[in-house]
Design a protein around this motif. Sequence first.
Motif, PDB file in Angstrom:
ATOM      1  N   LEU A   1       0.836  -1.203   0.000  1.00  0.00           N
ATOM      2  CA  LEU A   1       0.000   0.000   0.000  1.00  0.00           C
ATOM      3  C   LEU A   1       0.868   1.249   0.000  1.00  0.00           C
ATOM      4  O   LEU A   1       1.701   1.446   0.875  1.00  0.00           O
ATOM      5  CB  LEU A   1      -0.914   0.030   1.232  1.00  0.00           C
ATOM      6  N   THR A   2       0.672   2.080  -1.009  1.00  0.00           N
ATOM      7  CA  THR A   2       1.283   3.399  -1.105  1.00  0.00           C
ATOM      8  C   THR A   2       0.144   4.386  -1.255  1.00  0.00           C
ATOM      9  O   THR A   2      -0.824   4.103  -1.967  1.00  0.00           O
ATOM     10  CB  THR A   2       2.219   3.480  -2.329  1.00  0.00           C
ATOM     11  N   VAL A   3       0.239   5.541  -0.563  1.00  0.00           N
ATOM     12  CA  VAL A   3      -0.838   6.522  -0.654  1.00  0.00           C
ATOM     13  C   VAL A   3      -0.296   7.848  -1.170  1.00  0.00           C
ATOM     14  O   VAL A   3       0.850   8.206  -0.921  1.00  0.00           O
ATOM     15  CB  VAL A   3      -1.560   6.743   0.696  1.00  0.00           C
ATOM     16  N   THR A   4      -1.152   8.557  -1.889  1.00  0.00           N
ATOM     17  CA  THR A   4      -0.838   9.902  -2.372  1.00  0.00           C
ATOM     18  C   THR A   4      -1.883  10.848  -1.824  1.00  0.00           C
ATOM     19  O   THR A   4      -3.087  10.640  -2.025  1.00  0.00           O
ATOM     20  CB  THR A   4      -0.840   9.940  -3.914  1.00  0.00           C
TER      21      THR A   4
ATOM     22  N   ALA B   1     -12.120   5.235   3.788  1.00  0.00           N
ATOM     23  CA  ALA B   1     -11.277   6.025   4.687  1.00  0.00           C
ATOM     24  C   ALA B   1     -11.110   5.323   6.032  1.00  0.00           C
ATOM     25  O   ALA B   1     -10.017   5.303   6.604  1.00  0.00           O
ATOM     26  CB  ALA B   1     -11.859   7.419   4.874  1.00  0.00           C
ATOM     27  N   GLU B   2     -12.173   4.725   6.540  1.00  0.00           N
ATOM     28  CA  GLU B   2     -12.113   4.024   7.823  1.00  0.00           C
ATOM     29  C   GLU B   2     -11.157   2.837   7.776  1.00  0.00           C
ATOM     30  O   GLU B   2     -10.540   2.491   8.782  1.00  0.00           O
ATOM     31  CB  GLU B   2     -13.509   3.569   8.250  1.00  0.00           C
ATOM     32  N   GLN B   3     -11.006   2.229   6.614  1.00  0.00           N
ATOM     33  CA  GLN B   3     -10.099   1.082   6.465  1.00  0.00           C
ATOM     34  C   GLN B   3      -8.630   1.480   6.630  1.00  0.00           C
ATOM     35  O   GLN B   3      -7.775   0.632   6.843  1.00  0.00           O
ATOM     36  CB  GLN B   3     -10.309   0.405   5.107  1.00  0.00           C
ATOM     37  N   LEU B   4      -8.338   2.773   6.525  1.00  0.00           N
ATOM     38  CA  LEU B   4      -6.952   3.250   6.625  1.00  0.00           C
ATOM     39  C   LEU B   4      -6.584   3.722   8.031  1.00  0.00           C
ATOM     40  O   LEU B   4      -5.428   4.103   8.271  1.00  0.00           O
ATOM     41  CB  LEU B   4      -6.723   4.380   5.622  1.00  0.00           C
ATOM     42  N   ASN B   5      -7.524   3.690   8.955  1.00  0.00           N
ATOM     43  CA  ASN B   5      -7.260   4.133  10.324  1.00  0.00           C
ATOM     44  C   ASN B   5      -6.090   3.351  10.923  1.00  0.00           C
ATOM     45  O   ASN B   5      -6.070   2.128  10.888  1.00  0.00           O
ATOM     46  CB  ASN B   5      -8.514   3.950  11.181  1.00  0.00           C
ATOM     47  N   GLY B   6      -5.092   4.054  11.434  1.00  0.00           N
ATOM     48  CA  GLY B   6      -3.937   3.415  12.066  1.00  0.00           C
ATOM     49  C   GLY B   6      -2.757   3.176  11.147  1.00  0.00           C
ATOM     50  O   GLY B   6      -1.701   2.736  11.593  1.00  0.00           O
ATOM     51  N   VAL B   7      -2.902   3.462   9.859  1.00  0.00           N
ATOM     52  CA  VAL B   7      -1.812   3.238   8.905  1.00  0.00           C
ATOM     53  C   VAL B   7      -0.718   4.293   9.108  1.00  0.00           C
ATOM     54  O   VAL B   7      -0.995   5.488   9.165  1.00  0.00           O
ATOM     55  CB  VAL B   7      -2.337   3.279   7.445  1.00  0.00           C
ATOM     56  N   SER B   8       0.517   3.848   9.255  1.00  0.00           N
ATOM     57  CA  SER B   8       1.663   4.749   9.401  1.00  0.00           C
ATOM     58  C   SER B   8       2.193   5.145   8.031  1.00  0.00           C
ATOM     59  O   SER B   8       2.194   4.329   7.098  1.00  0.00           O
ATOM     60  CB  SER B   8       2.778   4.068  10.197  1.00  0.00           C
ATOM     61  N   LEU B   9       2.650   6.395   7.921  1.00  0.00           N
ATOM     62  CA  LEU B   9       3.124   6.949   6.653  1.00  0.00           C
ATOM     63  C   LEU B   9       4.625   7.228   6.720  1.00  0.00           C
ATOM     64  O   LEU B   9       5.109   7.820   7.687  1.00  0.00           O
ATOM     65  CB  LEU B   9       2.370   8.244   6.338  1.00  0.00           C
ATOM     66  N   PHE B  10       5.342   6.831   5.656  1.00  0.00           N
ATOM     67  CA  PHE B  10       6.797   6.973   5.601  1.00  0.00           C
ATOM     68  C   PHE B  10       7.226   7.601   4.282  1.00  0.00           C
ATOM     69  O   PHE B  10       6.532   7.484   3.276  1.00  0.00           O
ATOM     70  CB  PHE B  10       7.479   5.599   5.706  1.00  0.00           C
ATOM     71  N   VAL B  11       8.399   8.215   4.296  1.00  0.00           N
ATOM     72  CA  VAL B  11       8.993   8.757   3.085  1.00  0.00           C
ATOM     73  C   VAL B  11      10.456   8.322   3.056  1.00  0.00           C
ATOM     74  O   VAL B  11      11.077   8.128   4.109  1.00  0.00           O
ATOM     75  CB  VAL B  11       8.854  10.299   3.022  1.00  0.00           C
ATOM     76  N   ASP B  12      11.019   8.152   1.862  1.00  0.00           N
ATOM     77  CA  ASP B  12      12.439   7.847   1.738  1.00  0.00           C
ATOM     78  C   ASP B  12      13.252   9.018   2.267  1.00  0.00           C
ATOM     79  O   ASP B  12      12.929  10.180   1.992  1.00  0.00           O
ATOM     80  CB  ASP B  12      12.823   7.600   0.271  1.00  0.00           C
ATOM     81  N   ARG B  13      14.301   8.756   2.993  1.00  0.00           N
ATOM     82  CA  ARG B  13      15.138   9.801   3.595  1.00  0.00           C
ATOM     83  C   ARG B  13      15.646  10.785   2.542  1.00  0.00           C
ATOM     84  O   ARG B  13      15.700  11.985   2.781  1.00  0.00           O
ATOM     85  CB  ARG B  13      16.313   9.153   4.350  1.00  0.00           C
ATOM     86  N   HIS B  14      15.993  10.298   1.357  1.00  0.00           N
ATOM     87  CA  HIS B  14      16.558  11.176   0.324  1.00  0.00           C
ATOM     88  C   HIS B  14      15.550  12.194  -0.220  1.00  0.00           C
ATOM     89  O   HIS B  14      15.932  13.159  -0.869  1.00  0.00           O
ATOM     90  CB  HIS B  14      17.178  10.356  -0.818  1.00  0.00           C
ATOM     91  N   LYS B  15      14.249  12.002   0.035  1.00  0.00           N
ATOM     92  CA  LYS B  15      13.247  12.963  -0.430  1.00  0.00           C
ATOM     93  C   LYS B  15      13.119  14.175   0.492  1.00  0.00           C
ATOM     94  O   LYS B  15      12.486  15.155   0.139  1.00  0.00           O
ATOM     95  CB  LYS B  15      11.880  12.284  -0.562  1.00  0.00           C
ATOM     96  N   LEU B  16      13.711  14.092   1.672  1.00  0.00           N
ATOM     97  CA  LEU B  16      13.634  15.209   2.604  1.00  0.00           C
ATOM     98  C   LEU B  16      14.651  16.271   2.227  1.00  0.00           C
ATOM     99  O   LEU B  16      15.760  15.957   1.790  1.00  0.00           O
ATOM    100  CB  LEU B  16      13.898  14.728   4.033  1.00  0.00           C
ATOM    101  N   PRO B  17      14.312  17.541   2.414  1.00  0.00           N
ATOM    102  CA  PRO B  17      15.278  18.593   2.097  1.00  0.00           C
ATOM    103  C   PRO B  17      16.465  18.544   3.057  1.00  0.00           C
ATOM    104  O   PRO B  17      16.325  18.124   4.208  1.00  0.00           O
ATOM    105  CB  PRO B  17      14.472  19.879   2.279  1.00  0.00           C
ATOM    106  N   GLU B  18      17.615  18.961   2.578  1.00  0.00           N
ATOM    107  CA  GLU B  18      18.792  19.026   3.445  1.00  0.00           C
ATOM    108  C   GLU B  18      18.595  20.142   4.453  1.00  0.00           C
ATOM    109  O   GLU B  18      17.954  21.146   4.166  1.00  0.00           O
ATOM    110  CB  GLU B  18      20.057  19.269   2.619  1.00  0.00           C
ATOM    111  N   THR B  19      19.180  19.963   5.624  1.00  0.00           N
ATOM    112  CA  THR B  19      19.074  21.002   6.638  1.00  0.00           C
ATOM    113  C   THR B  19      20.027  22.138   6.289  1.00  0.00           C
ATOM    114  O   THR B  19      21.078  21.922   5.701  1.00  0.00           O
ATOM    115  CB  THR B  19      19.411  20.439   8.027  1.00  0.00           C
ATOM    116  N   GLU B  20      19.618  23.351   6.649  1.00  0.00           N
ATOM    117  CA  GLU B  20      20.400  24.530   6.287  1.00  0.00           C
ATOM    118  C   GLU B  20      21.406  24.929   7.352  1.00  0.00           C
ATOM    119  O   GLU B  20      22.373  25.614   7.068  1.00  0.00           O
ATOM    120  CB  GLU B  20      19.448  25.702   6.013  1.00  0.00           C
ATOM    121  N   ASP B  21      21.185  24.523   8.585  1.00  0.00           N
ATOM    122  CA  ASP B  21      22.009  24.947   9.705  1.00  0.00           C
ATOM    123  C   ASP B  21      22.592  23.708  10.380  1.00  0.00           C
ATOM    124  O   ASP B  21      21.932  22.668  10.440  1.00  0.00           O
ATOM    125  CB  ASP B  21      21.122  25.730  10.681  1.00  0.00           C
TER     126      ASP B  21
END
Length: 178
Positions: free
Chosen positions: A48-51, A75-95
Amino acid sequence: MNDKPNKIFLGQIGAAHGIKGQVRIATHTQDPEAIGSYGPLDTDRPGLTVTLTSVRLQKNVVIAHIKGVSDRNAAEQLNGVSLFVDRHKLPETEDEDDFYHADLIGLEARLESGVVIGKVSAVPNFGAGDLIEIRDPQSGDTYLYPFTKAVVPHVSVADGFLTIVVPLDAEEGEEEPD
């Protein structure tokens, strides 16, 4: 909570909201609405992947539409589902004082004297603020410290360590009864 390598936990789907398939999401992002900007999100349900197609803030949760979910039952069937993203999709920290909690896992924990007391094994939050969990490699014991600037004054992700100043009440132990 996150046993997926290189995956960052962004939030968890809660109850359905309304009758048109919207859900409530408890986010763990600095800007709650940013959860909708990472594209398709992985979940803790195999296959399961969600957009998220629309996101809006309501009090302390995000209300979102999920692509392909158009009624309350779905929608009720998705209650409790945890959401994740690949680390490389996160912006780099500036500081250098900014970092992701996931970047702390595995860092060496040192006292101000340089003595190594263990490694960071988790950064939990049980509701009263972030904690940093240090695991002693010899005994396997874990110790929780408040994740504040006073207790963790120096973090160097690039150098692979952080400094812990043990709070006085932790060093003194329990007081003797009168």
